[in-house]
Design a protein around this motif. Structure first.
Motif, PDB file in Angstrom:
ATOM      1  N   GLY A 173       6.360   3.961  -9.063  1.00  0.00           N
ATOM      2  CA  GLY A 173       6.287   2.678  -8.363  1.00  0.00           C
ATOM      3  C   GLY A 173       6.992   2.666  -7.037  1.00  0.00           C
ATOM      4  N   ALA A 174       7.612   3.767  -6.673  1.00  0.00           N
ATOM      5  CA  ALA A 174       8.304   3.860  -5.385  1.00  0.00           C
ATOM      6  C   ALA A 174       8.428   5.331  -5.027  1.00  0.00           C
ATOM      7  CB  ALA A 174       9.695   3.243  -5.479  1.00  0.00           C
ATOM      8  N   CYS A 175       8.087   5.680  -3.811  1.00  0.00           N
ATOM      9  CA  CYS A 175       8.198   7.082  -3.417  1.00  0.00           C
ATOM     10  C   CYS A 175       8.520   7.151  -1.934  1.00  0.00           C
ATOM     11  CB  CYS A 175       6.901   7.835  -3.733  1.00  0.00           C
ATOM     12  SG  CYS A 175       5.533   7.404  -2.632  1.00  0.00           S
ATOM     13  N   HIS A 176       8.562   8.364  -1.431  1.00  0.00           N
ATOM     14  CA  HIS A 176       8.913   8.567  -0.032  1.00  0.00           C
ATOM     15  C   HIS A 176       7.910   7.889   0.907  1.00  0.00           C
ATOM     16  CE1 HIS A 176      11.124  10.571   3.101  1.00  0.00           C
ATOM     17  NE2 HIS A 176       9.981  10.933   3.670  1.00  0.00           N
ATOM     18  N   ALA A 177       6.648   7.812   0.437  1.00  0.00           N
ATOM     19  CA  ALA A 177       5.605   7.258   1.307  1.00  0.00           C
ATOM     20  C   ALA A 177       5.644   5.738   1.388  1.00  0.00           C
ATOM     21  CB  ALA A 177       4.233   7.729   0.828  1.00  0.00           C
ATOM     22  N   CYS A 178       6.224   5.069   0.386  1.00  0.00           N
ATOM     23  CA  CYS A 178       6.135   3.606   0.393  1.00  0.00           C
ATOM     24  C   CYS A 178       7.475   2.886   0.411  1.00  0.00           C
ATOM     25  CB  CYS A 178       5.298   3.108  -0.783  1.00  0.00           C
ATOM     26  SG  CYS A 178       5.931   3.542  -2.410  1.00  0.00           S
ATOM     27  N   MET A 179       8.495   3.369  -0.258  1.00  0.00           N
ATOM     28  CA  MET A 179       9.696   2.551  -0.421  1.00  0.00           C
ATOM     29  C   MET A 179      11.009   3.236  -0.092  1.00  0.00           C
ATOM     30  SD  MET A 179       9.844  -0.179  -3.342  1.00  0.00           S
ATOM     31  CE  MET A 179       9.305  -1.786  -2.881  1.00  0.00           C
ATOM     32  N   HIS A 235      10.848  -0.429  -7.384  1.00  0.00           N
ATOM     33  CA  HIS A 235       9.474  -0.452  -7.895  1.00  0.00           C
ATOM     34  C   HIS A 235       8.687  -1.510  -7.135  1.00  0.00           C
ATOM     35  CE1 HIS A 235       6.126   0.140 -10.539  1.00  0.00           C
ATOM     36  NE2 HIS A 235       6.812   0.932 -11.327  1.00  0.00           N
ATOM     37  N   ARG A 236       7.470  -1.195  -6.718  1.00  0.00           N
ATOM     38  CA  ARG A 236       6.670  -2.203  -6.017  1.00  0.00           C
ATOM     39  C   ARG A 236       6.207  -3.319  -6.938  1.00  0.00           C
ATOM     40  NH1 ARG A 236       2.079   0.583  -3.772  1.00  0.00           N
ATOM     41  NH2 ARG A 236       2.836   2.385  -4.909  1.00  0.00           N
ATOM     42  N   LYS A 237       6.222  -3.057  -8.248  1.00  0.00           N
ATOM     43  CA  LYS A 237       5.745  -4.093  -9.180  1.00  0.00           C
ATOM     44  C   LYS A 237       6.626  -5.341  -9.125  1.00  0.00           C
ATOM     45  CE  LYS A 237       8.242  -2.841 -13.414  1.00  0.00           C
ATOM     46  NZ  LYS A 237       8.138  -2.470 -14.813  1.00  0.00           N
ATOM     47  N   ILE A 266       0.826  -1.211   0.000  1.00  0.00           N
ATOM     48  CA  ILE A 266       0.000   0.000   0.000  1.00  0.00           C
ATOM     49  C   ILE A 266       0.862   1.265   0.000  1.00  0.00           C
ATOM     50  CG2 ILE A 266      -1.777   1.231   1.331  1.00  0.00           C
ATOM     51  CD1 ILE A 266      -2.054  -1.749   2.703  1.00  0.00           C
ATOM     52  N   CYS A 267       0.444   2.229  -0.796  1.00  0.00           N
ATOM     53  CA  CYS A 267       1.081   3.551  -0.750  1.00  0.00           C
ATOM     54  C   CYS A 267      -0.027   4.588  -0.729  1.00  0.00           C
ATOM     55  CB  CYS A 267       1.984   3.757  -1.960  1.00  0.00           C
ATOM     56  SG  CYS A 267       2.675   5.421  -2.032  1.00  0.00           S
ATOM     57  N   ILE A 268       0.096   5.592   0.126  1.00  0.00           N
ATOM     58  CA  ILE A 268      -0.966   6.605   0.204  1.00  0.00           C
ATOM     59  C   ILE A 268      -1.033   7.426  -1.079  1.00  0.00           C
ATOM     60  CG2 ILE A 268      -1.154   6.877   2.724  1.00  0.00           C
ATOM     61  CD1 ILE A 268       0.775   9.301   2.380  1.00  0.00           C
ATOM     62  N   VAL A 306      -1.336   7.025  -8.300  1.00  0.00           N
ATOM     63  CA  VAL A 306      -0.306   7.767  -9.046  1.00  0.00           C
ATOM     64  C   VAL A 306       1.066   7.101  -8.875  1.00  0.00           C
ATOM     65  CG1 VAL A 306       0.854  10.004  -9.277  1.00  0.00           C
ATOM     66  CG2 VAL A 306      -1.595   9.906  -8.811  1.00  0.00           C
ATOM     67  N   CYS A 307       1.432   6.740  -7.628  1.00  0.00           N
ATOM     68  CA  CYS A 307       2.747   6.167  -7.367  1.00  0.00           C
ATOM     69  C   CYS A 307       2.955   4.892  -8.174  1.00  0.00           C
ATOM     70  CB  CYS A 307       2.907   5.911  -5.876  1.00  0.00           C
ATOM     71  SG  CYS A 307       4.427   5.039  -5.467  1.00  0.00           S
ATOM     72  N   LEU A 308       1.991   3.962  -8.086  1.00  0.00           N
ATOM     73  CA  LEU A 308       2.174   2.666  -8.757  1.00  0.00           C
ATOM     74  C   LEU A 308       2.208   2.816 -10.273  1.00  0.00           C
ATOM     75  CD1 LEU A 308       2.542  -0.335  -8.133  1.00  0.00           C
ATOM     76  CD2 LEU A 308       0.096  -0.640  -8.405  1.00  0.00           C
TER      77      LEU A 308
HETATM   78 ZN   LIG Z   1       4.607   5.296  -3.178  1.00  0.00          ZN
END
Ligand SMILES: [Zn+2]
Length: 283
Positions: free
Chosen positions: A232-238, A253-255, A220-222, A226-228
Motif C-alpha cells: 500500500g506504500a512504496c518508493h513510487a507513491c508514498m 498505506h494509501r488505503k 495513483i502508483c505506477i 501490486v502496491c495497493l
Molecule cells: Zn506504490
C-alpha cells in the motif's frame, strides 16, 4: 498566521484575493478533511549530525558512531549542534471526520460519552498507544494503527507534492508528527539565517492547488495493483527521504486515505470517502 489572517490581509491590501481565501481555500480544506492550517514563521530547528551504519534496517543492528573526543582522555562525546529558525505549515485533521471514518471502518466499539470536541479528543487520546518508530504497529492496536497510519500517510502525500509543485528539494523539507493531536508539521530545513519563503508562498497563493494535487495524484502508483494489494506504500507513491521521515517510512498505506478492497473481501473506507465528509469546518 491562519487563513483568517490571510483574509484580513487581503481586505487591507488586495480585496480581489478574498474569494480565494473565503471560498476556494475553505472548500479545499473541507474536501481534504483538514480542520485548519497555520503558517508558523519562526520554528526553531536544531541539527545534530552523528554517524551510523545502515547495512541493517533494524535499530538494534545499527552502530552509532559519534565524533571523536576533544581531548585524548576526555570521556565526553562532543555533539556539534546548530539551531536555525525556519518556516513551517501546521496541518490539523478534522476531529469529527476522523471519528466518522473510524466508525465507518468498525473501529469504534464503544461510543464516546458526548459529541463535543473535548470529549472526542479525550476518546482518541485514551486509545492511542505510544508508537515505536522502528516497528510496524500491530493489529492488536487497531485505533492507533488507523489514526497513526492516516496522519502519517496524509503528510507523506503533502510533502511529496510540495517537492513536485513548489520546487523544494527532496531532502530540504521535513515533517514532524503529532498523531494524538491529529496534526503534522511540514517545515523547510533551513541552514541559513533567513527563510526563502517557499512555504509562505504555498500558503498564500497555491494552497488549494496543492491540496487538490495531493488528492488527485496521491491515489495513483505506477506499481499498482501490486502496491495497493500488498504494502500500500512504496518508493513510487508514498515513501520520502529517510532523512525526512522520523518513522523510516513505516506504517504507511494509501488505503487510509483512498480506501481499498481488503484481501478478505471487506471494504476498507478511506478518509476521503464522501461518507466521512462533514458539512462545514469551524474556523
Ligand atoms: Zn506504490
Amino acid at each position: 498566521m491562519t487563513i483568517k489572517d490571510l483574509e484580513q490581509k487581503a481586505r487591507q491590501e488586495n480585496s480581489s484575493r478574498l474569494p480565494l481565501y473565503q471560498e476556494t481555500y475553505r472548500q479545499a480544506l473541507l474536501s481534504t478533511g483538514l480542520a485548519d492550517l497555520h503558517l508558523i514563521g519562526d520554528v526553531p530547528v536544531t541539527t545534530v549530525p552523528i554517524g551510523c551504519t545502515r547495512n541493517q534496517r533494524e535499530a538494534d543492528e545499527t552502530v552509532i558512531r559519534a565524533f571523536p573526543g576533544l581531548q585524548p582522555k576526555d570521556p565526553r562525546t562532543p555533539l556539534y549542534t546548530e539551531t536555525t529558525e525556519t518556516e513551517a505549515l501546521l496541518f490539523r485533521l478534522d476531529l469529527r471526520r476522523v471519528m466518522r471514518w473510524l466508525r465507518l471502518n468498525g473501529l469504534i466499539t464503544e461510543e464516546p460519552a458526548a459529541d463535543d470536541e473535548a470529549t472526542l479528543h479525550a476518546w482518541i487520546l485514551n486509545r492511542m498507544k505510544t508508537v515505536n518508530p522502528f516497528r510496524e504497529i500491530t493489529r492488536d492496536h487497531p485505533v492507533t494503527q488507523a489514526i497513526f497510519g492516516l496522519v502519517l500517510s496524509f503528510r507523506h502525500l503533502v510533502l511529496r507534492q510540495a517537492v513536485i509543485l513548489s520546487g523544494f528539494d527532496r531532502t530540504s523539507v521535513s515533517e514532524y508528527l503529532f498523531p494524538r493531536a491529529l496534526s503534522f508539521v511540514l517545515y523547510s530545513k533551513n541552514r541559513t539565517a533567513f527563510t526563502i519563503g517557499g512555504l509562505y508562498t504555498l500558503f498564500e497563493q497555491t494552497l488549494h492547488e496543492h491540496l487538490r494535487a495531493v488528492m488527485n495524484a496521491g491515489e495513483i502508483c505506477i506499481d499498482d495493483p501490486v502496491c495497493l494489494e500488498e504494502t500500500g506504500a512504496c518508493h513510487a507513491c508514498m515513501h520520502i527521504s529517510e532523512m525526512s521521515c522520523e518513522y523510516f517510512n513505516r506504517n504507511l498505506h494509501r488505503k487510509y486515505l483512498f480506501g481499498r478492497l481488503e484481501p478478505d473481501g471487506r471494504e476498507y473506507s478511506g478518509y476521503w470517502d464522501q461518507r466521512c465528509a462533514v458539512e462545514q469546518i469551524a474556523m
